[in-house]
Design an enzyme around this catalytic site. Structure first.
Site, PDB file in Angstrom:
ATOM      1  N   HIS A  40      -2.345   7.494   7.078  1.00 54.41           N
ATOM      2  CA  HIS A  40      -1.354   8.383   6.447  1.00 54.41           C
ATOM      3  C   HIS A  40      -1.987   9.704   5.985  1.00 54.41           C
ATOM      4  O   HIS A  40      -1.330  10.740   5.973  1.00 54.41           O
ATOM      5  CB  HIS A  40      -0.755   7.712   5.210  1.00 54.41           C
ATOM      6  N   GLN A  51       3.196  10.023   1.111  1.00 54.54           N
ATOM      7  CA  GLN A  51       4.479   9.313   1.113  1.00 54.54           C
ATOM      8  C   GLN A  51       5.321   9.646  -0.109  1.00 54.54           C
ATOM      9  O   GLN A  51       6.524   9.394  -0.114  1.00 54.54           O
ATOM     10  CB  GLN A  51       4.263   7.800   1.182  1.00 54.54           C
ATOM     11  N   GLY A  89       0.836  -1.191   0.000  1.00 51.29           N
ATOM     12  CA  GLY A  89       0.000   0.000   0.000  1.00 51.29           C
ATOM     13  C   GLY A  89       0.869   1.238   0.000  1.00 51.29           C
ATOM     14  O   GLY A  89       2.031   1.186   0.418  1.00 51.29           O
ATOM     15  N   CYS A  93       6.194  -0.067   7.048  1.00 50.62           N
ATOM     16  CA  CYS A  93       5.806   1.091   6.233  1.00 50.62           C
ATOM     17  C   CYS A  93       6.993   1.497   5.383  1.00 50.62           C
ATOM     18  O   CYS A  93       8.122   1.544   5.884  1.00 50.62           O
ATOM     19  CB  CYS A  93       5.405   2.237   7.163  1.00 50.62           C
ATOM     20  N   HIS A 127      -3.996   1.331   7.822  1.00 54.24           N
ATOM     21  CA  HIS A 127      -2.657   1.930   7.806  1.00 54.24           C
ATOM     22  C   HIS A 127      -2.579   3.075   6.792  1.00 54.24           C
ATOM     23  O   HIS A 127      -2.092   4.166   7.102  1.00 54.24           O
ATOM     24  CB  HIS A 127      -1.637   0.828   7.469  1.00 54.24           C
TER      25      HIS A 127
HETATM   26 NI    NI Z   1       2.871   3.395   5.562  1.00 55.54          NI
END
Ligand code: NI
Length: 162
Positions: free
Chosen positions: A135, A51, A46, A89, A131
């Site tokens: 974010h 990110q 994912g 992550c 998760h």
């Molecule tokens: Ni993550």
């Protein structure tokens, strides 16, 4: 398509609130394609837009169940159960830690055509949805870790021995 640089923990952008997407544009379509490509390149299941440095509410997920999920402006509307398991992550490279998540979640989101849909996930998919959605609100799994962050290589070795 292009691989984008992944922001890592300590980068302030990971702690910011993301903005909802109002309409699909070619630029946002490119972003989604790049997010998938970047996620596969890094062997992730994912990835969330912050990110790769973009403060938009976009998540991509592929937990190898034969589907590629795009979640735009996602909202988790139901959760059930709880299970503790190791989580990692791409923004926290080389680390893992135990996090308790629901065993089943239902999320309401827009797809890449800006059509509203609902997705139900169990186990790894439920964990990935929780998760990645976190974010979008500046939350990282390290905030929820029970005990210490551990070295991902070591945990994998121990699990293989068991
Ligand atoms: Ni993550």
């Amino acid at each position: 398509m292009a691989i984008r640089q992944i922001r890592t923990i300590g980068d302030e952008i990971l702690r910011k609130e993301c903005k909802p997407v109002k309409l699909m544009t070619p630029r946002t379509q490119d972003l989604i394609e790049d997010m998938f490509e970047t996620m596969y390149e890094e062997n992730g299941v994912g990835l969330a837009a912050p990110q790769v440095g973009v403060l938009k509410q976009i998540v991509v997920i592929d937990v190898e169940d034969g589907e590629q999920y795009v979640l735009i402006n996602p909202k988790i509307v139901e959760t059930e159960g709880s299970v503790t398991g190791y989580e990692g992550c791409l923004s926290v490279p080389g680390k893992t830690g135990k996090v308790t998540r629901p065993t089943r979640v239902k999320v309401r989101a827009y797809d890449e055509n800006m059509e509203l849909y609902e997705l139900e996930g169990e186990d790894l998919l439920a964990r990935a949805i929780c998760h990645e959605c976190a974010h979008l609100h500046g939350e990282l799994y390290v905030d929820l870790v029970e005990g210490e962050l551990e070295d991902a290589d070591k945990v994998q070795e121990d699990e293989e021995e068991e």
